[in-house]
Design an enzyme around this catalytic site. Structure first.
Site, mmCIF file in Angstrom:
data_model
loop_
_atom_site.group_PDB
_atom_site.id
_atom_site.type_symbol
_atom_site.label_atom_id
_atom_site.label_comp_id
_atom_site.label_asym_id
_atom_site.label_seq_id
_atom_site.Cartn_x
_atom_site.Cartn_y
_atom_site.Cartn_z
ATOM 1 N N ARG A 1 0.356 8.067 -7.397
ATOM 2 C CA ARG A 1 -0.722 7.171 -6.955
ATOM 3 C C ARG A 1 -2.051 7.516 -7.588
ATOM 4 O O ARG A 1 -3.052 6.860 -7.331
ATOM 5 C CB ARG A 1 -0.863 7.242 -5.427
ATOM 6 N N THR B 1 -6.177 18.708 -0.067
ATOM 7 C CA THR B 1 -5.712 17.895 -1.195
ATOM 8 C C THR B 1 -6.768 17.911 -2.297
ATOM 9 O O THR B 1 -7.938 17.600 -2.052
ATOM 10 C CB THR B 1 -5.414 16.454 -0.730
ATOM 11 N N GLN C 1 -4.383 17.508 6.999
ATOM 12 C CA GLN C 1 -4.729 17.402 5.571
ATOM 13 C C GLN C 1 -6.198 17.028 5.430
ATOM 14 O O GLN C 1 -6.694 16.117 6.100
ATOM 15 C CB GLN C 1 -3.855 16.330 4.901
ATOM 16 N N SER D 1 -2.973 12.963 7.864
ATOM 17 C CA SER D 1 -3.941 12.673 6.805
ATOM 18 C C SER D 1 -5.355 12.557 7.373
ATOM 19 O O SER D 1 -5.544 12.053 8.494
ATOM 20 C CB SER D 1 -3.559 11.346 6.140
ATOM 21 N N TYR E 1 -9.508 15.984 2.905
ATOM 22 C CA TYR E 1 -10.222 15.636 1.674
ATOM 23 C C TYR E 1 -11.634 16.172 1.835
ATOM 24 O O TYR E 1 -12.278 15.903 2.861
ATOM 25 C CB TYR E 1 -10.305 14.118 1.504
ATOM 26 N N TYR F 1 0.845 -1.211 0.000
ATOM 27 C CA TYR F 1 0.000 0.000 0.000
ATOM 28 C C TYR F 1 0.879 1.261 0.000
ATOM 29 O O TYR F 1 0.597 2.241 -0.703
ATOM 30 C CB TYR F 1 -0.920 -0.014 1.232
ATOM 31 N N ARG G 1 -4.711 1.092 -7.562
ATOM 32 C CA ARG G 1 -3.422 0.440 -7.305
ATOM 33 C C ARG G 1 -3.682 -1.066 -7.321
ATOM 34 O O ARG G 1 -4.402 -1.587 -6.469
ATOM 35 C CB ARG G 1 -2.844 0.913 -5.971
ATOM 36 N N HIS H 1 0.647 13.253 -6.170
ATOM 37 C CA HIS H 1 0.214 12.289 -5.164
ATOM 38 C C HIS H 1 1.172 11.092 -5.124
ATOM 39 O O HIS H 1 0.769 9.949 -4.892
ATOM 40 C CB HIS H 1 -1.220 11.836 -5.438
ATOM 41 N N LYS I 1 -2.806 21.137 -2.157
ATOM 42 C CA LYS I 1 -1.862 20.065 -2.511
ATOM 43 C C LYS I 1 -2.377 19.265 -3.699
ATOM 44 O O LYS I 1 -3.528 18.812 -3.693
ATOM 45 C CB LYS I 1 -1.670 19.135 -1.309
HETATM 46 C C1 LIG Z 1 0.918 5.255 1.458
HETATM 47 C C2 LIG Z 1 0.569 6.650 1.040
HETATM 48 C C3 LIG Z 1 -0.617 7.210 1.491
HETATM 49 C C4 LIG Z 1 -0.928 8.533 1.140
HETATM 50 N N1 LIG Z 1 -2.047 9.113 1.675
HETATM 51 C C5 LIG Z 1 -2.306 10.415 1.408
HETATM 52 C C6 LIG Z 1 -3.404 11.069 2.038
HETATM 53 O O1 LIG Z 1 -4.124 10.494 2.830
HETATM 54 N N2 LIG Z 1 -3.605 12.374 1.709
HETATM 55 C C7 LIG Z 1 -2.810 13.059 0.833
HETATM 56 O O2 LIG Z 1 -3.031 14.242 0.575
HETATM 57 N N3 LIG Z 1 -1.756 12.450 0.244
HETATM 58 C C8 LIG Z 1 -1.479 11.164 0.517
HETATM 59 N N4 LIG Z 1 -0.390 10.557 -0.050
HETATM 60 C C9 LIG Z 1 0.494 11.331 -0.951
HETATM 61 C C10 LIG Z 1 1.616 11.990 -0.143
HETATM 62 O O3 LIG Z 1 1.107 13.021 0.667
HETATM 63 C C11 LIG Z 1 2.682 12.595 -1.073
HETATM 64 O O4 LIG Z 1 2.054 13.429 -2.011
HETATM 65 C C12 LIG Z 1 3.511 11.521 -1.796
HETATM 66 O O5 LIG Z 1 3.796 10.453 -0.937
HETATM 67 C C13 LIG Z 1 4.815 12.131 -2.300
HETATM 68 O O6 LIG Z 1 5.575 11.202 -2.991
HETATM 69 P P1 LIG Z 1 6.742 10.309 -2.318
HETATM 70 O O7 LIG Z 1 6.047 9.201 -1.610
HETATM 71 O O8 LIG Z 1 7.533 9.860 -3.480
HETATM 72 O O9 LIG Z 1 7.513 11.209 -1.359
HETATM 73 C C14 LIG Z 1 -0.061 9.259 0.286
HETATM 74 C C15 LIG Z 1 1.120 8.670 -0.158
HETATM 75 C C16 LIG Z 1 1.438 7.382 0.214
HETATM 76 C C17 LIG Z 1 2.743 6.792 -0.255
#
Ligand SMILES: Cc1cc2nc3c(=O)[nH]c(=O)nc-3n(C[C@H](O)[C@H](O)[C@H](O)COP(=O)(O)O)c2cc1C
Length: 389
Positions: A290, A167, A139, A118, A141, A36, A176, A287, A263
Site C-alpha cells: 500500500r 510503524t 500501533q 491501529s 504513527y 480500501y 491508492r 505495508h 513495523k
Molecule cells: C485496509 C488496510 C489498512 C491498514 N492500516 C494500517 C494502519 O493503520 N497501520 C499500519 O501500521 N498498517 C496498516 N496496514 C498494513 C497492515 O498492518 C499490514 O502491514 C498489511 O495488511 C499486510 O499485508 P496483507 O494485507 O497482505 O496481510 C493496513 C492494511 C490494510 C489492508
C-alpha cells in the site's frame, strides 16, 4: 449475524478458505470500504509480488513420519501464543463492521493470538480496553503534533497495551487510485451512488449504525477544536511528518516503557539500524503493498534480514499471508511469527467476530495440515529443511 457474533450455520459451512471470506466481504460491505481494504498503491506491483513470491516457494513433501502430536503453540515476544499469528494493525475496521476493532480483538483473544489496534481505528483505545478481557497491542504513527502523540502513548500505557508497534513506512502516503475514485471518506459522505450502494447492504448499515463510533475514535475529541469531522480529516491530512528520523524512534522509546516493535522494515541497512534502537522486534513489511509500489515483496527480502539481525531481535513478517501454507513459508525463511491484515479484514467484513474467528481457524487448520504433510510436529522445527530447492 448482524451483531457479528451469531452466524447462521450455512455461513460457516460453505466457507473453506480466505478467498471465500473475501467474496462475502465484497458482497456485504459498500464498495468504497471493500476497495480500501483490498487494493494496493499505484499499479499494485508490490501488492501482487507479495502473493506471487510466496506462491513460488514450494515444500518438501515427507511421508511416514509420525505427525500425530502436532503442536502449533509458540511464544511471541516471550508471551505464549496458540499459533505464530498476529492480527496486523488495520485502519477503519469499524467501517468494515460496526465496532469492528472490538470484534476482531475478541476473536484474536479467544483464539490465543495478539490483536494490534491501529492509530486510525474507529473505536478508541479506551473503547477496546473496556470491552475485551486481555491486553492488546497498539500501533502508533508519529505525527507532527508530538504533544498529541505523547498523549496517545500515555493512553496506551493507561489501557495496559502489552506492546507498541511503531510503524515507520508512512512518512509520505502511497496513493491508492480506488480510494480517490470512490471518494472514500470517514464517515461516508452521502452521494446518490453511495446511497444506492448502502441500500443494498442493510446488514452493514445496521451494524455500523449500532457501533459506538463512525469516526477516528483515537483522534476525535482529543484535539483542540476538532470535534467537527471535516476539521478532523483536514488535521489528519496535515499530520504525516516527512521529517521523521531515527531520533524520533529514540523519543518514542524514552516514553514507552514496554515492548517495542518497529513495523515496515524492508532493507538490511534499516534492519541493522533498527537493531540498535532497543526495539525487541521488527516487522519485515511493505505495508501490504500500500506504500512504495515497485518495492520488493516482503518474502523476497526476509532471508537477508533474518541473516543480518535475526540473532539480535525477533523477526516478524507480513505481506500476502492468505493461508497457513504462507505462514509456514515465512517461518521456514526465518520469521518467528506472521501478521495478517487483509485476510482477517475480509473475515470481519464477511461476518463480524465470527468471520474473524473463521479466518484464524482457516489459517490454523491449513498450517497444521501443511506441517503434517512436511513431517514436522512443532513450530520450532520449521526451518528451510521443509522447503524444496
Ligand atoms: C485496509 C488496510 C489498512 C491498514 N492500516 C494500517 C494502519 O493503520 N497501520 C499500519 O501500521 N498498517 C496498516 N496496514 C498494513 C497492515 O498492518 C499490514 O502491514 C498489511 O495488511 C499486510 O499485508 P496483507 O494485507 O497482505 O496481510 C493496513 C492494511 C490494510 C489492508
Amino acid at each position: 449475524m448482524q451483531d457479528g457474533t451469531r452466524a447462521p450455520e450455512n455461513f460457516m459451512k460453505h466457507i473453506t478458505c480466505i478467498e471465500d471470506l473475501r467474496v462475502l466481504h465484497k458482497r456485504r460491505v459498500p464498495k468504497a470500504f471493500f476497495d480500501y481494504a483490498d487494493c494496493g498503491s499505484y499499479a499494485e506491483e508490490t501488492l501482487r509480488a507479495n502473493r506471487e513470491d510466496l506462491q513460488r516457494i514450494k515444500f518438501r513433501q515427507r511421508i511416514l513420519v509420525d505427525v500425530s502430536k502436532r503442536d502449533l503453540s509458540t511464544t511471541i515476544l516471550g508471551e505464549p501464543a496458540a499459533l505464530p499469528l498476529i492480527l496486523a494493525p488495520v485502519g477503519l475496521l469499524g467501517m468494515q463492521h460496526g465496532d469492528g476493532e472490538i470484534l476482531a480483538c475478541r476473536a484474536a483473544q479467544a483464539a490465543g493470538i495478539p490483536f494490534t489496534q491501529s492509530t486510525m481505528s474507529i473505536c478508541s483505545i479506551e473503547d477496546i480496553a473496556a470491552n475485551v478481557e486481555k491486553p492488546f497491542w497498539f500501533q502508533l504513527y508519529v505525527m507532527k503534533d508530538r504533544g498529541f502523540i505523547k498523549s496517545l502513548i500515555e493512553r496506551a500505557i493507561a489501557a495496559r497495551c502489552s506492546a507498541l508497534v511503531l510503524t515507520v513506512d508512512l512518512q509520505v502516503i502511497g496513493q491508492r487510485h480506488a480510494d480517490i475514485k470512490n471518494g472514500m471518506t470517514v464517515p461516508p459522505e452521502w452521494s446518490l451512488s453511495k446511497l444506492i450502494d448502502f441500500a443494498t447492504k442493510p446488514a452493514w448499515v445496521a451494524g455500523v449504525m449500532r457501533g459506538k463510533r463512525r469516526t477516528f475514535g483515537n483522534l476525535a475529541g482529543h484535539l483542540k477544536g476538532t470535534d467537527d469531522i471535516t476539521a478532523l480529516s483536514t488535521w489528519i491530512g496535515t499530520q504525516f511528518d516527512t521529517t521523521l528520523g531515527w531520533k524520533d524512534v529514540d523519543w518514542v522509546r524514552s516514553i514507552w516503557p514496554g515492548k517495542l516493535i518497529l513495523k515496515g522494515i524492508l532493507d538490511v541497512e534499516d534492519a541493522e539500524l533498527a537493531a540498535k534502537t532497543g526495539a525487541q522486534a521488527i516487522v519485515v513489511s511493505n505495508h501490504g503493498g500500500r506504500q512504495l509500489d515497485g518495492a520488493p515483496s516482503s518474502v523476497k527480502v526476509l532471508p537477508e534480514i533474518v541473516e543480518s539481525v535475526g540473532s539480535q531481535m525477533e523477526i516478524m513478517f507480513d505481506g500476502g499471508i492468505r493461508s497457513g501454507q504462507d505462514v509456514m513459508r515465512a517461518l521456514a525463511l526465518g520469521a518467528k511469527s506472521c501478521m495478517m491484515g487483509r485476510a482477517y479484514t475480509h473475515g470481519l467484513g464477511a461476518g463480524g467476530q465470527a468471520g474473524v474467528a473463521k479466518a484464524i481457524e482457516i489459517i490454523r487448520n491449513e498450517l497444521a495440515t501443511t506441517m503434517g504433510l512436511c513431517g514436522v510436529n512443532t513450530i520450532a522445527e520449521i526451518d528451510d529443511h521443509v522447503l524444496a530447492v
